[in-house]
Design an enzyme around this catalytic site. Structure first.
Site: not given
Lengths: 397, 299, 77
Positions: B256, B215
């Site tokens: 996250h 990510e």
């Protein structure tokens, strides 16, 4: 969480690092008069906003006398600097200096360590200046000045400056550790003609996850409720946050609005990013980002569904998650279908695709079939599901 | 012989009586993991699923050889639990807990280095070697795990716990089994990054290819690229990078804790570029992944 | 009756029975509330039912839970 300059300076002062003696001003310029009666000109007038680059954005001014000061107070109070409203100013005597340095302590995630960074070329363009030196600072051992002395010596510092700077850096490292900072940066630290080292600006970020052990700071600076990131929330995003916090079971909120027509109920952390990209890649226009996970209650998913569909330009919603093991397929399905039914709409029309395989999928799929909702199982990948949603092709019903 | 965890890896659970820990302990036992006991201070003497619960790690390490621990305690207690495990000779720690203070994570990493231990996590769902054992909760209840994960030769490492299972499932439904899958954790600093674990996968005869999920944000990919420039891998490597849209949204956190673009290096574009230059196949579309892996394995 | 789940308390055995009150603390999603002389069902809450079975295991003769999305099939089956 980023601290204001004046809060950071209060921490520096407590750690024994010299800062200019400033006065905080808020409200209107007229209110400020009395507290500034004894100002020693020239002064620096500094907007207290949580963003970098204040000098370039016009948020910092200098005044030679009381008239100029009054004019700057009037100009800055209530103005906007890089999108942040100025509510407080820090007024301090302007410090004469011969040299500027950069000192910073932060974490290096690749090295998995705290690092000290030093540059002889401090100031507003330090990022471009290069020539910084770095050293890992162990946290398990008691702070020891020699590490900073070595680093500074390697950068060419000598004599009294080396000793003085070592002292400041060691104190900054103590401050970093004791307050659970993730960044403690002095830029510039200046050397005055009298040979004193003074911190003219400071950038401190605290670890949000460690705030629980710093009740003193939370209370002193009123950190409760300060947004972790400074982005303005839209009314819809704030409502999503309210829904999320009204019920502790699972996560269904963290919404970011976009100008599209396809509402997204997506999760978890990684899959939501994957699904959003996939919708865009296939030419879809997402109306939002959000993240559901942690097995949210039916109520939470239902409310979020209704909220999304309350936007007039949202035509349909796509429900996409990774193969779930904790979140339950049937409970999410119930929430989405119920939200649509409560709005008096048809789930079969409003749901573009429901793609959540995993725990309790048999129950979830049975429920979706009953309402004629197009769904996809684990043999359909996240991007294939996104494509179906965009094409309006649907899946099984 | 699987890596990190195998059939005979002896495991304890710190915080075993917690709601989440009790649930994954049961699921893991069902799956065949060799959990030998658990620790919850103040609850010593109890039993959970027939396993002894003790007040201290030492009471368990004195009775059994213990290879690994799963730490599932509230954030303020993670550091002490980890130190207790390391100082009692346990060499593999899996930290499930999220939101552990950064300083505590770094101190655990430092003690691991001093003692020769390894931490996976924090904020990791775990490690699984399909058909052999599982450390943690990745994949959920045993029957769900068996649907998503099957034994084979593809390794998986992911910054997202959910995507660890998603990718394993994608491989499984396309006839590709997995050797070991690791949820490395979604926090800004984790004990074991891609660059730390790649050696372990390379040393594993059962792993023939490695798939990564990542990510925006963080420096894990540049560290991997540096490692590969210095020492190319014997394994064909594939990476899927999610969150392209985040590249345009600086300063906004998505998903996250570490998923945040602050500088150019944090973007998916920069990551794709450096990894591709280092010889990693950057997969543009997730559903193309199984085909690419098959090609590499057969070619 | 909810949209997806129906929870019935059989009058004789439950609603008029003191012992039924234990359902109130037992249910993890608060489907049971104080009723006259015993427990009652909070109809606004029944769709939160996770089919965990705690209620029908505790009082097998008194509680009935049905899945309305599968032809009203009884959940414990």
């Amino acid at each position: 969480m980023r601290l204001y300059e004046h809060e950071g300076k209060a921490l520096l002062e407590r750690a024994g690092i010299r800062v200019p003696k400033g006065t905080l001003v808020s409200g209107s310029a007229a209110d400020a008069g009395p507290s500034l009666g004894a100002a020693t000109f020239p002064v620096a007038v500094k907007s207290q906003v949580l963003t970098g680059g204040r000098m370039k954005a016009g948020g910092i001014a200098f005044a030679e006398d009381a008239d100029q000061l009054s004019a700057e107070l009037t100009r800055l109070l209530g103005s906007e600097i890089s999108g942040h409203r100025v509510e407080t100013l820090l007024v301090e005597p302007k410090t004469q200096f011969d040299r500027e340095f950069y000192l910073g302590i932060t974490y290096d995630s690749a090295a998995k360590s705290a690092v000290a960074v030093f540059s002889q070329a401090g100031g507003i363009d330090v990022e471009q200046a290069g020539a910084a030196v770095k050293a890992e600072i162990p946290l398990l051992l008691p702070a020891s000045g020699f590490r900073f002395k070595e680093l500074l010596a390697s950068a060419g510092l000598q004599g009294r400056l080396l000793s003085g700077m070592t002292g400041v850096f060691t104190k900054l490292a103590g401050l970093f550790r004791d307050n659970d900072c993730i960044l403690a940066e002095i830029n510039p630290l200046v050397l005055t003609p009298e040979g004193k080292l003074v911190a003219l600006d400071v950038h401190v970020e605290l670890d949000d996850d460690a705030l629980y052990r710093h009740g003193d700071l939370v209370k002193r600076f009123g950190l409760e409720g300060r947004d972790a990131d400074a982005r303005e929330r839209s009314p819809l995003e704030r409502k999503a946050e309210e829904i999320d916090s009204a019920d502790h079971r699972g996560v269904a909120g963290r919404m970011v609005e976009f100008p599209g027509n396809l509402g997204l109920l997506i999760g978890g952390g990684g899959a939501s990013l994957t699904a959003f990209d996939a919708v865009q890649r296939h030419g879809g226009k997402p109306a939002n980002y959000c993240e559901i996970g942690g097995n949210p209650s039916v109520w939470k998913v239902k409310e979020l569904t209704k909220l999304l569909l309350s936007r007039k330009d949202v035509e349909r919603i796509a429900v996409i998650m990774n193969v779930v093991s904790n979140t339950r397929v049937d409970l999410v399905a119930r929430g989405v279908v119920k939200g649509i039914l409560e709005l008096g709409l048809d789930p079969a029309e409003k749901i573009a695709i429901f793609r959540i395989p995993g725990a309790w999928e048999e129950d979830g799929f049975s429920l979706l079939r009953k309402y004629g909702v197009p769904y996809a199982d684990r043999t359909v990948s996240i991007d294939q599901a996104a494509k179906m949603a965009v094409a309006g092709a649907g899946g099984e019903r | 012989m699987a890596i990190l965890v195998d059939k005979d890896t002896s495991i304890i659970v710190q915080g075993i009586t917690g709601r989440e820990a009790a649930s994954f302990t049961k699921d893991s036992l069902d799956y065949g993991a060799r959990i030998v006991g658990g620790v919850t201070p103040g609850k010593g003497g109890q039993e959970v699923f027939g396993l002894p619960v003790t007040d201290t790690v030492r009471e368990l390490t004195e009775r059994f050889p213990v290879d690994a621990t799963i730490i599932s305690v509230p954030p303020p207690f993670v550091k002490d639990a980890a130190f207790e495990a390391i100082e009692n000779g346990i060499r593999l720690l899996l930290v499930v807990t999220e939101r552990v203070p950064r300083r505590d994570v770094v101190e655990i990493v430092e003690l691991c280095r001093l003692r020769g231990a390894r931490m996976i996590g924090p904020n990791s769902l775990g490690v699984i070697s399909p058909g052999k054992s599982r450390l943690g909760m990745v994949g959920g209840p045993a029957e769900d795990v068996r649907k998503s994960y099957v034994p084979g030769n593809v390794g998986v490492m992911s910054r997202s716990g959910g995507m660890t299972t998603e990718i394993a499932n994608l491989l499984t439904v396309n006839g590709l089994g997995q050797s070991t899958c690791v949820s490395v954790g979604g926090d800004p600093i984790v004990g074991s990054q891609f660059a730390d674990l790649i050696d372990v996968f390379e040393a594993d005869a059962e792993t023939h290819a490695l798939v990564l999920f990542t990510e925006p944000g963080g420096a894990m990919e540049s560290a991997l690229a540096a490692r590969l420039r210095e020492r190319p891998s014997r394994l064909p490597l594939f990476i899927f990078i999610a969150g392209k849209f985040v590249d345009q949204m600086r300063g906004v956190r998505f998903g996250h804790a570490a998923t945040l673009v602050q500088s150019e290096a944090d973007t998916t574009e920069a990551k794709a570029r450096i990894l591709s230059e280092a010889g990693v196949t950057v997969v543009e579309e997730l559903s193309a992944l199984p085909g690419l892996v098959k090609e590499a394995l057969n070619g | 009756m909810g949209e997806f789940i129906a929870v019935y308390l059989k009058d004789k055995e439950c609603a008029e029975h003191e012992g039924c009150r234990r359902l109130i603390s037992l249910c993890p999603v608060d489907i049971f509330v104080e009723g006259e002389g015993g427990a009652a069902v909070d109809e606004g809450q029944v769709d939160e039912c996770t089919l965990c079975g705690l209620c029908w295991e505790a009082l097998p003769d008194a509680v009935e839970v049905r899945r309305l999305y599968i032809d009203g099939a009884e959940a414990r089956a």
